[in-house]
Design a protein around this motif. Sequence first.
Motif, PDB file in Angstrom:
ATOM      1  N   THR A   1     -19.624 -13.544 -14.603  1.00  0.00           N
ATOM      2  CA  THR A   1     -20.457 -13.173 -15.742  1.00  0.00           C
ATOM      3  C   THR A   1     -21.805 -13.090 -14.950  1.00  0.00           C
ATOM      4  O   THR A   1     -22.508 -13.973 -15.380  1.00  0.00           O
ATOM      5  CB  THR A   1     -20.352 -12.782 -16.498  1.00  0.00           C
ATOM      6  OG1 THR A   1     -20.485 -13.828 -17.726  1.00  0.00           O
ATOM      7  CG2 THR A   1     -19.300 -11.634 -16.843  1.00  0.00           C
TER       8      THR A   1
ATOM      9  N   THR B   1     -25.248 -11.884 -17.357  1.00  0.00           N
ATOM     10  CA  THR B   1     -25.271 -11.048 -18.471  1.00  0.00           C
ATOM     11  C   THR B   1     -26.833 -10.801 -19.350  1.00  0.00           C
ATOM     12  O   THR B   1     -27.514 -11.509 -19.054  1.00  0.00           O
ATOM     13  CB  THR B   1     -24.766 -12.154 -20.050  1.00  0.00           C
ATOM     14  OG1 THR B   1     -23.747 -12.592 -20.058  1.00  0.00           O
ATOM     15  CG2 THR B   1     -24.636 -11.522 -20.751  1.00  0.00           C
TER      16      THR B   1
ATOM     17  N   GLU C   1     -22.057 -17.627 -24.181  1.00  0.00           N
ATOM     18  CA  GLU C   1     -21.717 -18.910 -23.216  1.00  0.00           C
ATOM     19  C   GLU C   1     -20.184 -18.868 -23.245  1.00  0.00           C
ATOM     20  O   GLU C   1     -19.370 -19.411 -22.700  1.00  0.00           O
ATOM     21  CB  GLU C   1     -22.734 -19.858 -23.019  1.00  0.00           C
ATOM     22  CG  GLU C   1     -23.496 -19.232 -22.897  1.00  0.00           C
ATOM     23  CD  GLU C   1     -24.094 -18.501 -21.418  1.00  0.00           C
ATOM     24  OE1 GLU C   1     -23.387 -18.460 -20.308  1.00  0.00           O
ATOM     25  OE2 GLU C   1     -24.161 -17.079 -21.155  1.00  0.00           O
TER      26      GLU C   1
ATOM     27  N   ASN D   1     -19.889 -17.013 -17.532  1.00  0.00           N
ATOM     28  CA  ASN D   1     -21.233 -16.614 -17.669  1.00  0.00           C
ATOM     29  C   ASN D   1     -22.108 -17.528 -16.944  1.00  0.00           C
ATOM     30  O   ASN D   1     -22.147 -18.932 -17.128  1.00  0.00           O
ATOM     31  CB  ASN D   1     -22.071 -16.204 -18.707  1.00  0.00           C
ATOM     32  CG  ASN D   1     -23.009 -16.075 -17.975  1.00  0.00           C
ATOM     33  OD1 ASN D   1     -23.644 -14.602 -17.826  1.00  0.00           O
ATOM     34  ND2 ASN D   1     -24.256 -15.566 -18.864  1.00  0.00           N
TER      35      ASN D   1
ATOM     36  N   TYR E   1     -28.049 -15.997 -17.914  1.00  0.00           N
ATOM     37  CA  TYR E   1     -29.016 -14.729 -18.884  1.00  0.00           C
ATOM     38  C   TYR E   1     -29.994 -13.907 -18.209  1.00  0.00           C
ATOM     39  O   TYR E   1     -30.806 -15.394 -18.068  1.00  0.00           O
ATOM     40  CB  TYR E   1     -28.909 -15.241 -20.161  1.00  0.00           C
ATOM     41  CG  TYR E   1     -29.032 -14.851 -21.144  1.00  0.00           C
ATOM     42  CD1 TYR E   1     -28.136 -13.446 -21.707  1.00  0.00           C
ATOM     43  CD2 TYR E   1     -30.785 -14.150 -21.187  1.00  0.00           C
ATOM     44  CE1 TYR E   1     -29.085 -13.067 -22.661  1.00  0.00           C
ATOM     45  CE2 TYR E   1     -31.102 -13.556 -22.773  1.00  0.00           C
ATOM     46  CZ  TYR E   1     -30.221 -12.804 -22.972  1.00  0.00           C
ATOM     47  OH  TYR E   1     -30.403 -11.600 -23.957  1.00  0.00           O
TER      48      TYR E   1
END
Length: 533
Positions: free
Chosen positions: A91, A93, A336, A341, A344
């Motif tokens: 991901t 994010t 996290e 992920n 960020y």
Amino acid sequence: MPTDCIPYRDTQYFSSLICDYLDEKNNLKPFYNRFPKLENFKAQIEDKQTSFSKETRTILTKALKNQYKDVDISSETLQNIEAINSENTFTITTGHQLNLFTGPLYFFYKIVSTINLCKQLKEEFPNQNFVPVYWMATEDHDFEEINYFNFKGKKVQWNRHASGAVGELNLDGLEAVFEAYKSQLNSAANAEELKQLFKAAYLKHDNLTDAMQYLVNKLFKAYGLVIVDGNDSSLKRLFIPHIKDELLNHTSYTKVSQANNALSNLNDNYKIQVNPRKINLFYIAEGLRERIIKIDEVFKVNNTDIGWSKSELLKHLDKVPERFSPNVIMRPLYQEVILPNLCYIGGGGELAYWLQLRSNFEAQNVVFPMLLLRNSVVLITGKQKEKLQKLNVSIEDLFLKQFDLGTKITTTISEIDLDFSPQKEHLKSQFKTLYKLAEQTDKSFLGAVRAQEKKQIKGLENLEKRLLKAQKRKINNHLSRVNEIQNELFPGQSLQERNTNFSEFYLDHGKELIPKLIQNLEPLNAEFLVLEI
């Protein structure tokens, strides 16, 4: 679509900490893992893949499907949720508060940056999948920060009493907000779409979490955006070991305090964004979100009669982990822990506090994500750009404060020289002769010479200011036209993206607004974008 880029440092709107981070200054490298460059993602993927368990993927996928059970999910988003269960899916994010009607424009820039980075990573790493995630800050309790948005210079505000986590608030009073907003819109097609969007989100749901989920899904589901609500029992259960550590060992307090001291010692201009508490957790229940504190051997919920012994608290945590809510120090760690992920994406203030957290992540044995500054944009119309060209003013000039902008323009177009520097230098050379004379006579005379020099220089500076003021009056019409455009593009002498709601631009561009942003925002291009729309 014409665009221009301006270095972040040149805008004067970003802190020295963030500018130094973007310049990859060596002194900041201990505070982050890897800088967000395309070539650095390979190692980040390997680290996260090794540390992120299949069990966590399964629990996350199940939780997301449950959160979407009453949502009109797109095939793109459903496919992304299913893909999370695969070990080659990761991901990207971003997160944000549940601002009324999304709040300022930068909410859109965060999400578009996230979507576009996923696209870019897929091209670079075709064997992996990359899912854009929006983390809803449903557990926040700062209602005054989210209960309004600005529309055409006016505040559209939701007034009510609020307590507890904002995501659980019912939507009482939003009918009146809708009527107030609707009265400012015309009956054109795009205006009708905005009315229906607001109405469907806020008048047909039971709480703010559901309203925000509907709204963001409606806007971005075509791009496969996955919306995560961290206020979830099954997801909180994954975080129990870290909650226990926080309650009993205060690891985050120790590590973040050390990081804060280290950052402060690097540069006096580096502002510490957040300071840790001994326990960085809230307790949430209906209408309640209060800090957990420890007094002697008793754990208490601040401003309540709720309390536990150590053993009682740990049993309660195992039974209802959803009642334990991370604060700004612990929320990034929670994110996290439960997401596969890599990166960020946030604003300058967010990245500044993330830079305080790396040592805590290492102590908790959690991979620290890359930190990417979201795209920043000022949207300018062709008509505004044409006016600036006629006035011989660049868009870069508009980033100046209005007084400084007026000074620059006046100095540039004035037919007389407004700079008294030559006169000041001539005066100083004359006083050098007087100083030599004073040294040959009574040295007490030196003080009188210095005082006179200071007085004369001050007099020239005052004349210089008065001349500038007079010239500004002379070209007042020209300056007024420049100020008018600056006020449109920088409302309240602030960045457009921090003030203006998307709906102002939706009125003109409708459903083409988001595709235009998708087309033009480049998340790894670390410059401020001026986008003509």
